[in-house]
Design a protein around this motif. Structure first.
Motif, PDB file in Angstrom:
ATOM      1  N   ALA A  94       0.831  -1.206   0.000  1.00 47.05           N
ATOM      2  CA  ALA A  94       0.000   0.000   0.000  1.00 47.05           C
ATOM      3  C   ALA A  94       0.863   1.253   0.000  1.00 47.05           C
ATOM      4  O   ALA A  94       0.523   2.262  -0.631  1.00 47.05           O
ATOM      5  CB  ALA A  94      -0.934  -0.012   1.201  1.00 47.05           C
ATOM      6  N   ALA A  95       1.984   1.205   0.712  1.00 48.82           N
ATOM      7  CA  ALA A  95       2.891   2.350   0.735  1.00 48.82           C
ATOM      8  C   ALA A  95       3.468   2.612  -0.648  1.00 48.82           C
ATOM      9  O   ALA A  95       3.560   3.762  -1.093  1.00 48.82           O
ATOM     10  CB  ALA A  95       4.005   2.101   1.747  1.00 48.82           C
ATOM     11  N   LEU A  96       3.853   1.548  -1.352  1.00 53.14           N
ATOM     12  CA  LEU A  96       4.393   1.717  -2.700  1.00 53.14           C
ATOM     13  C   LEU A  96       3.337   2.247  -3.668  1.00 53.14           C
ATOM     14  O   LEU A  96       3.628   3.057  -4.549  1.00 53.14           O
ATOM     15  CB  LEU A  96       4.949   0.381  -3.203  1.00 53.14           C
ATOM     16  N   LYS A  97       2.109   1.785  -3.494  1.00 51.99           N
ATOM     17  CA  LYS A  97       1.031   2.287  -4.334  1.00 51.99           C
ATOM     18  C   LYS A  97       0.776   3.765  -4.056  1.00 51.99           C
ATOM     19  O   LYS A  97       0.504   4.544  -4.968  1.00 51.99           O
ATOM     20  CB  LYS A  97      -0.245   1.479  -4.096  1.00 51.99           C
ATOM     21  N   SER A  98       0.895   4.165  -2.806  1.00 47.30           N
ATOM     22  CA  SER A  98       0.752   5.571  -2.456  1.00 47.30           C
ATOM     23  C   SER A  98       1.857   6.401  -3.089  1.00 47.30           C
ATOM     24  O   SER A  98       1.609   7.506  -3.594  1.00 47.30           O
ATOM     25  CB  SER A  98       0.790   5.733  -0.930  1.00 47.30           C
ATOM     26  N   VAL A  99       3.072   5.863  -3.122  1.00 43.69           N
ATOM     27  CA  VAL A  99       4.185   6.556  -3.781  1.00 43.69           C
ATOM     28  C   VAL A  99       3.899   6.718  -5.272  1.00 43.69           C
ATOM     29  O   VAL A  99       4.110   7.790  -5.855  1.00 43.69           O
ATOM     30  CB  VAL A  99       5.501   5.786  -3.566  1.00 43.69           C
ATOM     31  N   ALA A 100       3.377   5.650  -5.888  1.00 47.07           N
ATOM     32  CA  ALA A 100       3.095   5.704  -7.331  1.00 47.07           C
ATOM     33  C   ALA A 100       2.043   6.757  -7.651  1.00 47.07           C
ATOM     34  O   ALA A 100       2.197   7.549  -8.602  1.00 47.07           O
ATOM     35  CB  ALA A 100       2.633   4.327  -7.814  1.00 47.07           C
ATOM     36  N   ARG A 101       0.988   6.797  -6.868  1.00 44.41           N
ATOM     37  CA  ARG A 101      -0.072   7.779  -7.126  1.00 44.41           C
ATOM     38  C   ARG A 101       0.417   9.206  -6.845  1.00 44.41           C
ATOM     39  O   ARG A 101       0.083  10.138  -7.583  1.00 44.41           O
ATOM     40  CB  ARG A 101      -1.302   7.450  -6.281  1.00 44.41           C
ATOM     41  N   ALA A 195      10.788   4.248  -2.525  1.00 42.47           N
ATOM     42  CA  ALA A 195      10.589   2.974  -3.222  1.00 42.47           C
ATOM     43  C   ALA A 195      11.754   2.024  -2.994  1.00 42.47           C
ATOM     44  O   ALA A 195      11.572   0.803  -2.893  1.00 42.47           O
ATOM     45  CB  ALA A 195      10.393   3.233  -4.718  1.00 42.47           C
ATOM     46  N   ALA A 196      12.966   2.571  -2.890  1.00 44.51           N
ATOM     47  CA  ALA A 196      14.151   1.732  -2.730  1.00 44.51           C
ATOM     48  C   ALA A 196      14.346   1.243  -1.304  1.00 44.51           C
ATOM     49  O   ALA A 196      15.028   0.234  -1.080  1.00 44.51           O
ATOM     50  CB  ALA A 196      15.392   2.507  -3.184  1.00 44.51           C
ATOM     51  N   THR A 197      13.756   1.946  -0.321  1.00 44.88           N
ATOM     52  CA  THR A 197      14.056   1.623   1.081  1.00 44.88           C
ATOM     53  C   THR A 197      12.857   1.145   1.881  1.00 44.88           C
ATOM     54  O   THR A 197      13.017   0.812   3.055  1.00 44.88           O
ATOM     55  CB  THR A 197      14.646   2.864   1.794  1.00 44.88           C
ATOM     56  N   ILE A 198      11.663   1.098   1.272  1.00 47.11           N
ATOM     57  CA  ILE A 198      10.456   0.832   2.045  1.00 47.11           C
ATOM     58  C   ILE A 198      10.484  -0.543   2.698  1.00 47.11           C
ATOM     59  O   ILE A 198       9.844  -0.771   3.731  1.00 47.11           O
ATOM     60  CB  ILE A 198       9.202   0.977   1.150  1.00 47.11           C
ATOM     61  N   GLY A 199      11.254  -1.481   2.135  1.00 49.82           N
ATOM     62  CA  GLY A 199      11.325  -2.822   2.716  1.00 49.82           C
ATOM     63  C   GLY A 199      12.467  -3.017   3.695  1.00 49.82           C
ATOM     64  O   GLY A 199      12.621  -4.099   4.268  1.00 49.82           O
ATOM     65  N   MET A 200      13.279  -1.964   3.897  1.00 53.69           N
ATOM     66  CA  MET A 200      14.424  -2.087   4.795  1.00 53.69           C
ATOM     67  C   MET A 200      13.990  -2.007   6.256  1.00 53.69           C
ATOM     68  O   MET A 200      12.941  -1.465   6.582  1.00 53.69           O
ATOM     69  CB  MET A 200      15.438  -0.968   4.521  1.00 53.69           C
ATOM     70  N   ARG A 201      14.833  -2.503   7.120  1.00 58.10           N
ATOM     71  CA  ARG A 201      14.630  -2.302   8.548  1.00 58.10           C
ATOM     72  C   ARG A 201      14.913  -0.846   8.884  1.00 58.10           C
ATOM     73  O   ARG A 201      15.657  -0.155   8.185  1.00 58.10           O
ATOM     74  CB  ARG A 201      15.536  -3.237   9.350  1.00 58.10           C
ATOM     75  N   PHE A 202      14.334  -0.404  10.004  1.00 59.99           N
ATOM     76  CA  PHE A 202      14.365   1.011  10.356  1.00 59.99           C
ATOM     77  C   PHE A 202      15.777   1.578  10.396  1.00 59.99           C
ATOM     78  O   PHE A 202      16.051   2.630   9.813  1.00 59.99           O
ATOM     79  CB  PHE A 202      13.691   1.216  11.715  1.00 59.99           C
ATOM     80  N   LYS A 203      16.709   0.911  11.065  1.00 58.57           N
ATOM     81  CA  LYS A 203      18.045   1.492  11.254  1.00 58.57           C
ATOM     82  C   LYS A 203      18.784   1.653   9.932  1.00 58.57           C
ATOM     83  O   LYS A 203      19.575   2.599   9.770  1.00 58.57           O
ATOM     84  CB  LYS A 203      18.860   0.660  12.239  1.00 58.57           C
ATOM     85  N   TYR A 204      18.499   0.770   8.974  1.00 56.85           N
ATOM     86  CA  TYR A 204      19.183   0.892   7.686  1.00 56.85           C
ATOM     87  C   TYR A 204      18.539   1.974   6.816  1.00 56.85           C
ATOM     88  O   TYR A 204      19.227   2.651   6.053  1.00 56.85           O
ATOM     89  CB  TYR A 204      19.182  -0.455   6.971  1.00 56.85           C
ATOM     90  N   ARG A 205      17.212   2.132   6.943  1.00 62.87           N
ATOM     91  CA  ARG A 205      16.569   3.254   6.247  1.00 62.87           C
ATOM     92  C   ARG A 205      17.097   4.578   6.788  1.00 62.87           C
ATOM     93  O   ARG A 205      17.372   5.511   6.031  1.00 62.87           O
ATOM     94  CB  ARG A 205      15.053   3.202   6.426  1.00 62.87           C
ATOM     95  N   MET A 206      17.236   4.669   8.105  1.00 61.23           N
ATOM     96  CA  MET A 206      17.770   5.885   8.703  1.00 61.23           C
ATOM     97  C   MET A 206      19.185   6.157   8.218  1.00 61.23           C
ATOM     98  O   MET A 206      19.570   7.306   7.969  1.00 61.23           O
ATOM     99  CB  MET A 206      17.743   5.777  10.231  1.00 61.23           C
ATOM    100  N   LEU A 207      19.976   5.114   8.081  1.00 60.55           N
ATOM    101  CA  LEU A 207      21.337   5.271   7.581  1.00 60.55           C
ATOM    102  C   LEU A 207      21.338   5.851   6.173  1.00 60.55           C
ATOM    103  O   LEU A 207      22.140   6.743   5.854  1.00 60.55           O
ATOM    104  CB  LEU A 207      22.062   3.921   7.602  1.00 60.55           C
ATOM    105  N   VAL A 208      20.416   5.388   5.343  1.00 57.94           N
ATOM    106  CA  VAL A 208      20.314   5.917   3.978  1.00 57.94           C
ATOM    107  C   VAL A 208      19.973   7.404   4.009  1.00 57.94           C
ATOM    108  O   VAL A 208      20.587   8.217   3.303  1.00 57.94           O
ATOM    109  CB  VAL A 208      19.254   5.131   3.177  1.00 57.94           C
ATOM    110  N   HIS A 209      18.986   7.790   4.829  1.00 56.71           N
ATOM    111  CA  HIS A 209      18.586   9.196   4.899  1.00 56.71           C
ATOM    112  C   HIS A 209      19.741  10.080   5.380  1.00 56.71           C
ATOM    113  O   HIS A 209      19.966  11.164   4.834  1.00 56.71           O
ATOM    114  CB  HIS A 209      17.385   9.357   5.837  1.00 56.71           C
ATOM    115  N   VAL A 210      20.455   9.623   6.397  1.00 52.12           N
ATOM    116  CA  VAL A 210      21.565  10.404   6.941  1.00 52.12           C
ATOM    117  C   VAL A 210      22.673  10.541   5.907  1.00 52.12           C
ATOM    118  O   VAL A 210      23.247  11.634   5.720  1.00 52.12           O
ATOM    119  CB  VAL A 210      22.098   9.767   8.239  1.00 52.12           C
TER     120      VAL A 210
END
Length: 480
Positions: A94-101, A195-210
């Protein structure tokens, strides 16, 4: 406050901040048009500063903060809903579909209003409404104003501007639209990251953002600190807004964060953000700030962490302030509550319309009041006896009273026009975008009949929205 209530905290402050930003945008443009010296730390090297040229007080008038705030808000808002779906509902599809729309809606919701605003400015140009602006003594107003030209040449320029707004940021009818393209590109930067990080665990998504935030800060190419870094910061804070331990911490320490940490961030960021547009050597505080930010070694061999060597000190200092402001707002429920006031929400609702209409109104009605509607008397500069070009004498303001009247009328007309724009123009653009979205996307509950027909499946669909033959093929085991 419980974790649950922390996660359910509204984000109305985003709309309030957008409203404050729209006010700051028109404030700085009034200063540019009628009192450009407010961008300096003093009127001259041998003069003391005016009140509005002092640190902190100068920030609303010297500008440079409106677009970075819009960039931060773009990153936060574009990421918030998809992340909320992924966090609270555990629904990555659902999150990916929200990104697409959202990605589909973003271009028409920006492009259509911008085209209409450009068309209005073109009409004003055809009727000669910009004559006074092309002859006034404000270089900034003259630079922002389309030159007078024959009708068919004007039409050619219109179509070129409609294209170049989205290719190189150049719009000769409304130069304020220069930020539209990087904001559109920035929104898609956010969508790609989600889209690239939605399936990652929280700490790794945070690492990407930082890492993205730091990358854009270290990148000294133009506008990376204005758009890239602030977009990444918005996405990072949208992530933390869904993180229960973070919200629990903010709720448990809200007094410390609101009354000590947030003011400290605003004080430090505000002083750095007060860096003048030019003539920093005209004031001791500005000269010291220049040395600290730009030349800490004293030999121009290196920059600072805030302003790396070869980067733009004005934009870097303003973006640093916005980053401090964003963090202060995020950790302070008290400031968020202030920004959620209904009047600020009204301003926020009309902020995009204000951004689109204010330039045309300022260069027409605003300049008519200050310099006269006709732009006369006017004498083009000729040549001297030796063949050199004479210095052009520009129209001078009629009086300080005319300036004050122009400011009042300009503000009233701008927000009246913004109200009308939101009621009719923006509503029409929203309906057109909604129609396109319904035409392009399948039903929310699954792939619709049209989608299956395109894939070659004929006949009726069952109650789950799946053709019988496809349903049979998808069964893992034969029916009992």
């Amino acid at each position: 406050m419980s974790a649950k209530s922390g996660n359910q905290r509204n984000i109305k402050w985003v709309e309030g901040l957008r409203g404050v930003t729209s006010v700051l945008v028109i404030t700085t443009h009034i200063a540019r048009a009628l009192d450009y010296a407010l961008f300096w730390p003093a009127d001259a090297a041998d003069k003391g500063p005016r009140v509005l040229q002092l640190p902190y007080l100068r920030i609303p008038f010297q500008g440079r903060i409106g677009v970075p705030i819009f960039a931060f808000l773009t990153g936060f808002v574009c990421a918030y809903k998809p992340l909320k779906l992924a966090y609270q509902q555990g629904n990555a599809p659902a999150a990916l579909k929200s990104v697409a729309r959202s990605a589909f809606r973003r271009p028409p919701r920006l492009v259509l209003p911008a085209l209409i605003a450009t068309l209005f400015s073109f009409i004003m140009s055809c009727f000669g409404a910009y004559k006074a602006s092309t002859r006034c003594d404000s270089f900034w107003v003259r630079f922002d104003t389309p030159d007078l030209m024959p009708f068919f040449a004007n039409v050619q320029r219109l179509f070129k501007s409609m294209l170049t707004t989205w290719t190189n940021g150049e719009n000769l009818y409304d130069r304020h639209q220069w930020a539209m393209r990087p904001l559109l590109v920035g929104a898609f930067q956010v969508y790609v990251v989600l889209a690239a990080t939605i399936g990652m665990r929280f700490k790794y998504r945070m690492l990407v953002h930082v890492l993205l935030f730091l990358y854009w800060l270290m990148n000294v190419e133009p506008l990376t600190e204005t758009f890239g870094a602030n977009l990444a910061l918005g996405t990072l804070l949208a992530e933390l807004a869904q993180h229960r331990p973070t919200q629990n911490f903010i709720s448990s320490h809200h007094r410390l964060l609101t009354y000590i940490i947030a003011p400290l961030l605003l004080a430090i960021g505000g002083f750095v953000g007060s860096y003048p547009q030019e003539h920093e050597d005209w004031s001791p505080w500005a000269e010291k700030l220049h040395k600290f930010l730009v030349d800490p070694a004293g030999d121009e061999s290196r920059g600072s962490f805030i302003v790396p060597l070869l980067s733009n000190v004005q934009r870097r200092s303003s973006s640093f302030f916005i980053q401090c402001l964003a963090v202060a707002l995020f950790v302070s429920p008290g400031i968020q509550k202030l920004l959620s006031h209904r009047y600020l929400l009204w301003l926020g609702h009309h902020s995009f319309a204000v951004y689109l209409v204010h330039g045309t109104i300022l260069r027409t009605v605003g300049m008519w009041i200050v310099f006269g509607i006709t732009g006369e008397p006017w004498q083009p500069a000729g040549k001297n006896e030796d063949g050199t070009q004479q210095e052009q004498e520009w129209l001078q303001p009629r009086s300080e009273g005319h300036k004050l009247t122009a400011i009042i009328v300009f503000i009233i007309l701008t927000y009246t026009a913004a109200w009308a724009w939101m009621r009719w123009v923006d509503t029409a653009c929203a309906r057109a975008t909604q129609w396109l979205e319904k035409k392009v996307f399948d039903d929310d509950d699954g792939e619709g009949k049209a989608g299956f027909a395109e894939k070659g499946y004929s006949g009726h669909v069952n109650g789950n929205g799946i053709p019988p033959r496809l349903a049979e093929a998808n069964r893992a085991h034969p029916p009992p």
